[in-house]
Design a protein around this motif. Structure first.
Motif, PDB file in Angstrom:
ATOM      1  N   SER A 750       0.822  -1.217   0.000  1.00  0.00           N
ATOM      2  CA  SER A 750       0.000   0.000   0.000  1.00  0.00           C
ATOM      3  C   SER A 750       0.856   1.267   0.000  1.00  0.00           C
ATOM      4  O   SER A 750       0.354   2.346  -0.299  1.00  0.00           O
ATOM      5  N   LEU A 751       2.147   1.141   0.347  1.00  0.00           N
ATOM      6  CA  LEU A 751       3.033   2.307   0.340  1.00  0.00           C
ATOM      7  C   LEU A 751       3.458   2.701  -1.070  1.00  0.00           C
ATOM      8  O   LEU A 751       3.954   3.811  -1.277  1.00  0.00           O
ATOM      9  N   GLY A 752       3.228   1.780  -2.041  1.00  0.00           N
ATOM     10  CA  GLY A 752       3.665   2.085  -3.395  1.00  0.00           C
ATOM     11  C   GLY A 752       5.172   2.279  -3.421  1.00  0.00           C
ATOM     12  O   GLY A 752       5.924   1.429  -2.955  1.00  0.00           O
ATOM     13  N   GLU A 753       5.621   3.389  -3.946  1.00  0.00           N
ATOM     14  CA  GLU A 753       7.052   3.705  -3.980  1.00  0.00           C
ATOM     15  C   GLU A 753       7.349   5.025  -3.283  1.00  0.00           C
ATOM     16  O   GLU A 753       8.387   5.645  -3.500  1.00  0.00           O
ATOM     17  N   SER A 754       6.435   5.476  -2.451  1.00  0.00           N
ATOM     18  CA  SER A 754       6.606   6.787  -1.803  1.00  0.00           C
ATOM     19  C   SER A 754       7.355   6.656  -0.489  1.00  0.00           C
ATOM     20  O   SER A 754       6.831   6.955   0.567  1.00  0.00           O
ATOM     21  N   TYR A 755       8.582   6.143  -0.543  1.00  0.00           N
ATOM     22  CA  TYR A 755       9.404   6.056   0.653  1.00  0.00           C
ATOM     23  C   TYR A 755      10.871   6.168   0.245  1.00  0.00           C
ATOM     24  O   TYR A 755      11.235   5.972  -0.914  1.00  0.00           O
ATOM     25  N   GLU A 756      11.700   6.492   1.240  1.00  0.00           N
ATOM     26  CA  GLU A 756      13.132   6.627   0.986  1.00  0.00           C
ATOM     27  C   GLU A 756      13.766   5.249   1.153  1.00  0.00           C
ATOM     28  O   GLU A 756      13.694   4.635   2.217  1.00  0.00           O
ATOM     29  N   VAL A 757      14.355   4.739   0.095  1.00  0.00           N
ATOM     30  CA  VAL A 757      14.882   3.372   0.079  1.00  0.00           C
ATOM     31  C   VAL A 757      15.883   3.138   1.199  1.00  0.00           C
ATOM     32  O   VAL A 757      15.800   2.162   1.948  1.00  0.00           O
ATOM     33  N   SER A 758      16.838   4.043   1.337  1.00  0.00           N
ATOM     34  CA  SER A 758      17.880   3.832   2.343  1.00  0.00           C
ATOM     35  C   SER A 758      17.295   3.827   3.752  1.00  0.00           C
ATOM     36  O   SER A 758      17.758   3.080   4.623  1.00  0.00           O
ATOM     37  N   GLU A 759      16.278   4.644   3.988  1.00  0.00           N
ATOM     38  CA  GLU A 759      15.657   4.714   5.315  1.00  0.00           C
ATOM     39  C   GLU A 759      14.931   3.415   5.630  1.00  0.00           C
ATOM     40  O   GLU A 759      15.030   2.883   6.741  1.00  0.00           O
ATOM     41  N   VAL A 760      14.197   2.865   4.655  1.00  0.00           N
ATOM     42  CA  VAL A 760      13.487   1.603   4.865  1.00  0.00           C
ATOM     43  C   VAL A 760      14.477   0.465   5.071  1.00  0.00           C
ATOM     44  O   VAL A 760      14.302  -0.378   5.953  1.00  0.00           O
ATOM     45  N   LEU A 761      15.539   0.431   4.273  1.00  0.00           N
ATOM     46  CA  LEU A 761      16.559  -0.615   4.437  1.00  0.00           C
ATOM     47  C   LEU A 761      17.205  -0.535   5.814  1.00  0.00           C
ATOM     48  O   LEU A 761      17.489  -1.563   6.446  1.00  0.00           O
ATOM     49  N   ARG A 762      17.472   0.698   6.286  1.00  0.00           N
ATOM     50  CA  ARG A 762      18.052   0.872   7.611  1.00  0.00           C
ATOM     51  C   ARG A 762      17.104   0.353   8.693  1.00  0.00           C
ATOM     52  O   ARG A 762      17.527  -0.245   9.680  1.00  0.00           O
ATOM     53  N   CYS A 763      15.807   0.554   8.512  1.00  0.00           N
ATOM     54  CA  CYS A 763      14.820   0.069   9.488  1.00  0.00           C
ATOM     55  C   CYS A 763      14.780  -1.460   9.503  1.00  0.00           C
ATOM     56  O   CYS A 763      14.692  -2.090  10.562  1.00  0.00           O
ATOM     57  N   ILE A 764      14.814  -2.084   8.296  1.00  0.00           N
ATOM     58  CA  ILE A 764      14.820  -3.554   8.221  1.00  0.00           C
ATOM     59  C   ILE A 764      16.075  -4.104   8.878  1.00  0.00           C
ATOM     60  O   ILE A 764      16.027  -5.079   9.654  1.00  0.00           O
ATOM     61  N   HIS A 765      17.218  -3.491   8.559  1.00  0.00           N
ATOM     62  CA  HIS A 765      18.506  -3.903   9.134  1.00  0.00           C
ATOM     63  C   HIS A 765      18.461  -3.819  10.670  1.00  0.00           C
ATOM     64  O   HIS A 765      18.821  -4.770  11.391  1.00  0.00           O
ATOM     65  N   THR A 766      17.985  -2.697  11.181  1.00  0.00           N
ATOM     66  CA  THR A 766      17.898  -2.506  12.639  1.00  0.00           C
ATOM     67  C   THR A 766      16.949  -3.515  13.266  1.00  0.00           C
ATOM     68  O   THR A 766      17.232  -4.077  14.336  1.00  0.00           O
ATOM     69  N   ALA A 767      15.797  -3.772  12.616  1.00  0.00           N
ATOM     70  CA  ALA A 767      14.815  -4.722  13.152  1.00  0.00           C
ATOM     71  C   ALA A 767      15.423  -6.118  13.257  1.00  0.00           C
ATOM     72  O   ALA A 767      15.216  -6.830  14.241  1.00  0.00           O
ATOM     73  N   LEU A 768      16.198  -6.535  12.235  1.00  0.00           N
ATOM     74  CA  LEU A 768      16.830  -7.858  12.269  1.00  0.00           C
ATOM     75  C   LEU A 768      17.870  -7.941  13.391  1.00  0.00           C
ATOM     76  O   LEU A 768      18.053  -9.001  14.002  1.00  0.00           O
ATOM     77  N   LEU A 769      18.568  -6.845  13.658  1.00  0.00           N
ATOM     78  CA  LEU A 769      19.505  -6.838  14.788  1.00  0.00           C
ATOM     79  C   LEU A 769      18.754  -6.969  16.112  1.00  0.00           C
ATOM     80  O   LEU A 769      19.242  -7.588  17.057  1.00  0.00           O
ATOM     81  N   CYS A 770      17.557  -6.413  16.189  1.00  0.00           N
ATOM     82  CA  CYS A 770      16.764  -6.465  17.432  1.00  0.00           C
ATOM     83  C   CYS A 770      16.214  -7.861  17.709  1.00  0.00           C
ATOM     84  O   CYS A 770      15.903  -8.182  18.863  1.00  0.00           O
ATOM     85  N   ASN A 790      20.358   7.553  12.267  1.00  0.00           N
ATOM     86  CA  ASN A 790      21.662   7.797  11.653  1.00  0.00           C
ATOM     87  C   ASN A 790      21.609   7.399  10.184  1.00  0.00           C
ATOM     88  O   ASN A 790      21.181   6.294   9.838  1.00  0.00           O
ATOM     89  N   GLU A 791      22.021   8.265   9.291  1.00  0.00           N
ATOM     90  CA  GLU A 791      21.951   7.977   7.871  1.00  0.00           C
ATOM     91  C   GLU A 791      22.993   6.956   7.431  1.00  0.00           C
ATOM     92  O   GLU A 791      22.953   6.477   6.300  1.00  0.00           O
ATOM     93  N   ARG A 792      23.908   6.598   8.307  1.00  0.00           N
ATOM     94  CA  ARG A 792      24.903   5.587   7.956  1.00  0.00           C
ATOM     95  C   ARG A 792      24.336   4.181   8.161  1.00  0.00           C
ATOM     96  O   ARG A 792      23.379   3.978   8.898  1.00  0.00           O
ATOM     97  N   THR A 793      24.960   3.222   7.516  1.00  0.00           N
ATOM     98  CA  THR A 793      24.565   1.828   7.670  1.00  0.00           C
ATOM     99  C   THR A 793      24.832   1.373   9.098  1.00  0.00           C
ATOM    100  O   THR A 793      25.872   1.709   9.671  1.00  0.00           O
ATOM    101  N   PRO A 794      23.908   0.618   9.741  1.00  0.00           N
ATOM    102  CA  PRO A 794      24.175   0.109  11.099  1.00  0.00           C
ATOM    103  C   PRO A 794      25.497  -0.619  11.148  1.00  0.00           C
ATOM    104  O   PRO A 794      25.916  -1.283  10.187  1.00  0.00           O
ATOM    105  N   PRO A 795      26.210  -0.500  12.275  1.00  0.00           N
ATOM    106  CA  PRO A 795      27.609  -0.948  12.346  1.00  0.00           C
ATOM    107  C   PRO A 795      27.803  -2.454  12.260  1.00  0.00           C
ATOM    108  O   PRO A 795      28.884  -2.898  11.898  1.00  0.00           O
ATOM    109  N   SER A 796      26.809  -3.271  12.604  1.00  0.00           N
ATOM    110  CA  SER A 796      27.003  -4.720  12.615  1.00  0.00           C
ATOM    111  C   SER A 796      26.062  -5.405  11.634  1.00  0.00           C
ATOM    112  O   SER A 796      25.008  -4.881  11.273  1.00  0.00           O
ATOM    113  N   THR A 797      26.487  -6.614  11.184  1.00  0.00           N
ATOM    114  CA  THR A 797      25.683  -7.400  10.237  1.00  0.00           C
ATOM    115  C   THR A 797      24.814  -8.390  11.010  1.00  0.00           C
ATOM    116  O   THR A 797      25.314  -9.090  11.886  1.00  0.00           O
ATOM    117  N   PRO A 798      23.520  -8.483  10.701  1.00  0.00           N
ATOM    118  CA  PRO A 798      22.665  -9.411  11.447  1.00  0.00           C
ATOM    119  C   PRO A 798      22.994 -10.868  11.130  1.00  0.00           C
ATOM    120  O   PRO A 798      23.336 -11.208   9.989  1.00  0.00           O
TER     121      PRO A 798
END
Length: 838
Positions: A750-770, A790-798
């Motif tokens: 339902s979000l279509g493409e109206s989101y910032e790719v890097s921000e969504v990827l950062r959220c997925i990355h952070t969620a997997l670390l959690c 933080n606009e940088r990539t999270p420091p650790s890999t899940p």
């Protein structure tokens, strides 16, 4: 001026150019050759030559004009194929419609075959109904000599009648093609059979009945309760005709854009097909035979078939009858039923038992009395000892009586629709019914009385115990006057306070105030319920809305625990936590909260969501700030233990507020966790160490936050079913997409493409670390919030998260640069930057 060269080119173009107009008719002076076609005036249908499937034979047929495929609805020479492309359709000098080879006009392949004398100036026209009609001289309804609708093939179109013509003795019916490559007359036919006093619809396999659709009941045929009317548009209507000239049936469509047809195929399957213009394909709204119960007399005499019944092939004997081989009501082997006893059913105290929602039996042994009502119908059947059942002939009229004599065959039970059949049974069956009716009434009454007495005794004991505790309680009860004054102060504070500041005052309300505010806990004010009890909306006299959590009387929470919870929540003051206004301990325990009009986050992210990505991200950060306050910034360290979507409420501005602290645990500032033998919370949100070992800590809440974040991103519950193999939950589904390098596939469509790719990827990355298996490698809430902002990539890999439930082996580290190569770009122009936490 044209040059000589241009003039020659122009003349050549005129010679080779095909005409741009279409014709809908042919006359004596015209012919239709292979490669040419007639198109109906409204351009609905087209008539021409075609070859079906992989066949090379040629046929004259009618199909839908300008459809992606040739859906043929009528064939003229179905049993006389043309062997080459030299076929010609014409109206000959005698006025006959004929099909012949161009090289040998004397050989007639097919003709309209009507009686004509002398020369006639006849003409044939293709109508917008799909009907090819031969007219005498002029196109007029009074001058029709022959029409294709009188000679149908496998397709029933709107306005196309079929049945029995009493004057010409002609039986019009539909027959299947032999195969998809051969439109010749097949084995299956769709007929209007008149083998008794009441005509019925049948599908025949050769000369054997294959499926019976039953007699006309005033709206449709009793075996097709869902066939007559389109339930959405109500544009289709079925008609039944019985007059001096004919007994027939047909259907009409009131909306010309609604395209529908009925077809019986070469396997004997009949379908009602509706055209879906958006998908460019046909959708079936009815199909038969659909299962064992649709087949004719599949259970034998005096039985009924129910497709919802798994055992016995759906067969069961009618009331008063047993399996004729086993003597039971049902059996794995079924071939009809006989009477249960040998008691006389002729003037021996017999009567009738109603069997509801059925297709009435085959009317070959039935009699129709069109002038009798249902009561007179009963009397008629009762007087005749050979009468085995009766029913109303019409469900729309007060008169019309059907009575059956002899065996009752092909009775079908429906879950919806159908008619009432009144079955003749002996006095023993009637007596058993009376006993059953008495027991049905008596048993619930006795059970209810015993239950009420038991509950009353239990409640009395509970109330006495509570009264003793309340007498010793040091907390004093408020009055209505105090309640009003407090709410006025609360309203003034809210009107003037700055953002993020709240009062720590908690008030003890009187029960009369709460009862008045909730209209005595009216059902219309109920907001929801859970294991703790029920939540109601209330309105105070001053107009302020409140939410009242009415704790269940069965709650195991003691009064001391309740008091501690009040003190705990009163000390927690944060803009992202639900504010406690007070409590009540008169008669029962209640908590009074501020009212949040948008209810729970689960109402917005699951199902048809209307939340854009920016709102979702802001809600996520608000939840994170609330959890940071609980874990680090409050005077006491709080572990919530039940963080989930339904426990996050939204105010009028969509600001999130964490609620439901009934399961929360308080620790000192130096203490991070504990172990319990009583695991509480919601499965799916629990961390593995808590669910399996009872150990909880601030990292348990981090795990719940990670699950919640994945739900916000995907719009799906953690417990949803996923298509990917072995993905038993949302975490496993996301991990699969992460390993495949396709993490954005989990984003809510339902979000279509109206989101910032890097921000969504950062959220997925952070969620997997959690949601990591090990609590030690999960971030704290402060660290998780920092990663999100933080606009940088999270420091650790899940690593592989918890509850994935598969052994995938060590596949090596994931290349994160592949995910983040679009960092800094936006998918939509209206995407805005991240709002920093306050």
């Amino acid at each position: 001026m044209f040059s000589a060269e241009n003039l020659l080119l122009y003349l050549f173009a005129l010679l080779v150019m095909q005409p741009c107009f279409s014709i809908d008719s042919i006359t004596v002076n015209q012919t239709l050759k292979d490669g040419e076609s007639l198109i109906s005036p409204g351009k609905f249908f087209e008539l021409g030559f075609f070859s079906p499937g992989s066949s090379s034979s040629r046929y004259i047929g009618v199909w839908y004009h300008n459809f992606p495929e040739k859906y043929v609805v009528w064939v003229a020479n179905r049993d006389a194929p043309i062997t080459n492309s030299s076929g010609v359709l014409a109206v000959d000098k005698t006025g006959q419609l004929v099909l012949f080879y161009s090289e040998n006009p004397q050989v007639i392949i097919w003709s309209s075959n009507i009686s004509l004398s002398g020369a006639n100036n006849n003409s044939a026209k293709l109508l917008d109904t799909g009907n090819l009609v031969l007219f005498k001289n002029t196109f007029s309804g009074k001058n029709i000599l022959w029409e294709g609708f009188d000679h149908p093939t496998d397709t029933h179109l709107p306005t196309m009648k079929f049945g029995w013509n009493k004057k010409t003795k002609r039986d019009t019916f539909f027959t299947s093609w032999k195969s998809p490559d051969d439109p010749g007359m097949g084995e299956y036919s769709y007929r209007f059979i008149i083998n008794g006093s009441v005509p019925q619809l049948f599908i025949y396999d050769g000369s054997r009945p294959y499926m019976r659709m039953g007699p006309w009941n005033g709206i449709t045929y009793s075996g097709l309760p869902e066939y007559s009317v389109d339930s959405v548009n109500e544009v289709s209507k079925v008609y039944y005709i019985d007059n001096e000239e004919e007994v027939s049936t047909y259907y009409t469509i009131s909306d010309p854009t609604y395209i529908t047809r009925s077809v019986v195929d070469d396997k004997g399957i009949a379908q009602r097909l509706n055209w879906n213009a958006e998908l460019q394909k046909w959708k079936s709204s009815w199909e038969g035979p659909d299962g064992n119960c649709d087949k004719y007399a599949t259970c034998g005499a005096f039985s009924t078939c129910n497709s919802l019944r798994v055992a016995d092939q759906g067969c069961v004997c009618l009331p008063g009858y047993v399996n004729k081989f086993t003597g039971e009501l049902s059996s794995t082997s079924f071939d009809g039923c006989v009477r249960k006893t040998r008691a006389l059913v002729c003037r021996n105290g017999e009567g009738f038992k109603k069997v509801s929602g059925v297709k009435v039996p085959d009317t070959v042994n039935a009699q129709l009395e069109p002038s009798l009502g249902i009561k007179a119908c009963r009397d008629l059947c009762l007087k005749n000892c050979s009468c085995t059942a009766y029913a109303a002939a019409s469900i729309t009229e007060d008169v019309g009586c059907l009575t059956w004599y002899g065996e009752l065959v092909d009775v079908r039970q429906f879950s919806q629709g159908g008619q009432d059949l009144y079955l003749r049974v002996d006095h023993h069956e009637l007596a058993e019914d009376s006993k059953k009716r008495i027991l049905k009434v008596l048993l619930p009454v006795v059970f209810t009385v015993v239950l009420i007495l038991g509950i009353t005794c239990w409640l009395l004991r509970k109330m006495r115990k509570r009264e003793r505790i309340n007498r010793n309680l040091e907390l004093s009860n408020g009055s209505e006057k105090d309640d009003i004054a407090y709410m006025e102060r609360y309203s003034d504070v809210n009107a003037s306070k700055e953002a993020g500041t709240t009062s720590a005052e908690v008030h003890c309300f009187s029960s009369s105030t709460i009862i008045a505010a909730t209209e005595n806990f009216s059902v219309t004010n109920k907001l929801g319920e859970g294991g703790f009890g029920t939540v109601y909306k209330g309105r105070m006299r001053g107009g302020q809305d409140i939410a009242v959590k009415r704790l269940s009387i069965t709650s195991k929470q003691g009064l001391e625990e309740f008091r501690n919870e009040i003190i705990l929540i009163a000390k927690l003051q944060h803009r992202n936590l639900v504010r406690l206004l007070g409590y009540c301990i008169q008669q029962e325990n209640m908590l009074i909260y501020e009212y949040l009009p948008n209810r729970g986050l689960d109402c917005f992210i699951f199902g048809k969501s209307e939340l854009n990505w920016r709102t979702r991200f802001d809600i996520t950060m608000g939840i994170a700030r609330g959890m940071i306050y609980l874990h680090h910034d409050s005077r006491l360290r709080i572990i919530h233990r039940d963080l989930k979507a339904s426990n996050v409420l939204l105010d009028a501005s969509m600001n999130p507020k964490i609620s439901d602290f009934g399961m929360a645990r308080i620790f000192g500032n130096e203490q991070n966790g504990d172990t319990t033998n009583r695991v509480v919370g919601t499965y799916g949100y629990m961390s593995p160490e808590y669910a399996m070992e009872g150990h909880f800590s601030i990292k348990s809440d981090v795990f719940s936050f990670g699950v919640l974040l994945l739900e916000i991103i995907s719009g799906r519950r953690n417990s949803s079913t996923f298509d990917a193999e072995n993905s038993v939950n949302l975490i496993g589904h996301v991990w699969d997409r992460w390993l495949e390098g396709k993490p954005l596939e989990i984003v809510d469509p339902s979000l279509g493409e109206s989101y910032e790719v890097s921000e969504v990827l950062r959220c997925i990355h952070t969620a997997l670390l959690c949601v990591q298996e090990s609590a030690a490698i999960r971030p704290t809430m402060s660290e998780a919030a920092s990663m999100l902002c933080n606009e940088r990539t999270p420091p650790s890999t899940p690593e592989q998260p918890a509850f994935v439930n598969r052994a995938r082996g060590n596949i090596g580290p994931v290349n994160l640069s592949f995910f983040y190569e679009t960092e800094g770009t936006t998918v939509s122009d209206d995407t805005v930057g991240i709002t920093e936490g306050r």
